[in-house]
Design a protein around this motif. Structure first.
Motif, short mmCIF file in Angstrom:
data_model
loop_
_atom_site.label_atom_id
_atom_site.label_comp_id
_atom_site.label_asym_id
_atom_site.label_seq_id
_atom_site.Cartn_x
_atom_site.Cartn_y
_atom_site.Cartn_z
N GLY A 179 0.54 -1.19 0.09
CA GLY A 179 -0.15 -0.13 -0.06
C GLY A 179 0.67 1.39 -0.02
O GLY A 179 0.32 2.34 0.01
N ALA A 180 2.39 1.20 0.05
CA ALA A 180 3.06 2.31 -0.12
C ALA A 180 2.76 3.24 -1.08
O ALA A 180 2.37 2.62 -2.38
CB ALA A 180 4.44 2.11 0.01
N ASP A 181 2.64 4.59 -1.34
CA ASP A 181 2.28 5.32 -2.27
C ASP A 181 3.51 5.70 -3.22
O ASP A 181 3.32 6.25 -4.29
CB ASP A 181 1.56 6.60 -1.82
N ASP A 182 4.43 5.73 -2.56
CA ASP A 182 5.76 6.02 -3.18
C ASP A 182 7.13 5.78 -2.58
O ASP A 182 6.86 5.13 -1.28
CB ASP A 182 5.93 7.64 -3.39
N TYR A 183 8.15 5.78 -3.01
CA TYR A 183 9.45 5.24 -2.36
C TYR A 183 10.66 6.14 -2.61
O TYR A 183 10.64 6.81 -3.86
CB TYR A 183 9.84 3.97 -2.50
N LEU A 184 11.55 6.45 -1.75
CA LEU A 184 12.99 7.16 -2.24
C LEU A 184 13.96 6.29 -1.58
O LEU A 184 13.92 5.66 -0.45
CB LEU A 184 12.92 8.43 -1.32
N VAL A 185 15.17 6.13 -2.42
CA VAL A 185 16.33 5.62 -2.04
C VAL A 185 17.36 6.28 -1.32
O VAL A 185 17.51 7.41 -1.83
CB VAL A 185 16.89 4.78 -3.10
N LYS A 186 17.70 5.99 -0.23
CA LYS A 186 18.85 6.75 0.49
C LYS A 186 20.29 6.62 -0.11
O LYS A 186 20.30 5.58 -0.68
CB LYS A 186 18.95 6.47 1.91
N PRO A 187 20.89 7.53 -0.55
CA PRO A 187 20.61 8.91 -0.05
C PRO A 187 19.85 9.50 -1.12
O PRO A 187 19.88 9.24 -2.17
CB PRO A 187 22.11 9.67 0.09
N PHE A 188 18.87 10.58 -0.82
CA PHE A 188 18.34 11.54 -1.87
C PHE A 188 18.19 12.94 -1.70
O PHE A 188 19.06 13.27 -0.24
CB PHE A 188 16.72 11.00 -1.64
N SER A 189 17.93 13.59 -2.41
CA SER A 189 18.11 15.07 -1.89
C SER A 189 16.88 15.65 -1.37
O SER A 189 15.80 14.99 -1.75
CB SER A 189 18.41 15.87 -3.47
N PHE A 190 16.98 16.74 -0.83
CA PHE A 190 15.80 17.07 0.01
C PHE A 190 14.67 17.81 -1.26
O PHE A 190 13.37 17.66 -0.94
CB PHE A 190 16.21 18.66 0.73
N GLU A 191 15.21 18.37 -2.16
CA GLU A 191 14.23 18.86 -3.38
C GLU A 191 13.29 17.62 -3.90
O GLU A 191 12.31 17.85 -4.05
CB GLU A 191 15.24 19.39 -4.39
N GLU A 192 14.12 16.62 -4.17
CA GLU A 192 13.39 15.55 -4.67
C GLU A 192 12.33 14.75 -3.46
O GLU A 192 11.20 14.77 -3.99
CB GLU A 192 14.28 14.01 -4.91
#
Length: 228
Positions: A100-113
């Motif tokens: 059910g997650a709506d999105d994901y980000l892989v570390k490290p990521f930019s704050f802007e992203e």
């Protein structure tokens, strides 16, 4: 980001320095922020805080992010869950999205992203928080069901409006036909997937996108809306 007053975000991560960094940046953007260092604290805070968005780390001791997400989505909650993972592995992404997650980000990521992902989720799941959405060359006035492209108001049917809005708020993201059907036509749609192609063709005509540079087709994957 503009017009973010009263938008609540819960940050969940067992690393205090990450929480501090994200909290500082998001508070400066105007969001109301709460933080939790573990999954159980996050579940308890959700009941009290009622966040619009939860930024949720996957790898935590005890109750991990997958279990927290499953519990948050268990009762059909509209909370937008963005999962953070230290591993760019397909299995992790698939598991997160499946529960059910709506999105994901892989570390490290930019704050802007991260900001862009938060904005996309808010526009998609809580369109009422913005009266008029300005994204790239598009302006979306959801109460009036109107989309302006450049300086031109587009004449759209209700379904064309919902489809174009879905493409715009998720610009840069590849959307499969199945995903589009679920979000625009509904889970119980019993027609053919080809209906998406018909409406995409109509939108391209109305946008003057003869060379498909705005709404791109990615064979075998779906559609992506881009602008330069």
């Amino acid at each position: 980001m503009k017009n973010v007053k009263d938008i609540r975000i819960l940050l969940v991560d067992d690393e205090p320095h990450i929480l501090q960094f994200l909290e500082f940046g998001l508070v400066n953007e105007g969001f109301e922020i709460r933080t939790a260092l573990d999954g159980m604290s996050a579940i308890n805070l959700v009941r009290e805080f009622q966040p619009h968005v939860v930024i949720l780390d996957v790898m935590m001791p005890g109750m991990d992010g997958f279990e927290v997400c499953r519990l948050l989505k268990k009762n059909g909650s509209n909370i937008a869950v963005i999962m953070l993972t230290a591993k760019d592995e397909v299995e992790d992404r698939v598991k997160g999205l499946t529960i059910g997650a709506d999105d994901y980000l892989v570390k490290p990521f930019s704050f802007e992203e991260l900001l862009a992902r938060i904005e996309a989720r808010l526009r998609n799941q809580f369109p009422g928080v913005f009266r008029e959405i300005a994204i790239g060359p598009f302006r979306i006035d959801d109460p009036r069901k109107e989309i302006i492209f450049g300086e031109r108001s587009l004449e759209l049917s209700p379904t064309e409006y919902e489809l174009l809005k879905f493409l715009v708020v998720n610009h840069g993201i590849v959307l499969s036909k199945t995903k589009i059907l679920e979000k625009v036509w509904g889970y119980d749609f019993g027609g053919e997937e080809n209906i998406v192609e018909v409406y995409i063709r109509s939108l391209r005509d109305k946008l003057g996108d003869k060379e498909h540079r705005l709404i791109r087709t990615l064979r075998g994957a779906g559609y992506r809306l881009d602008w330069s």
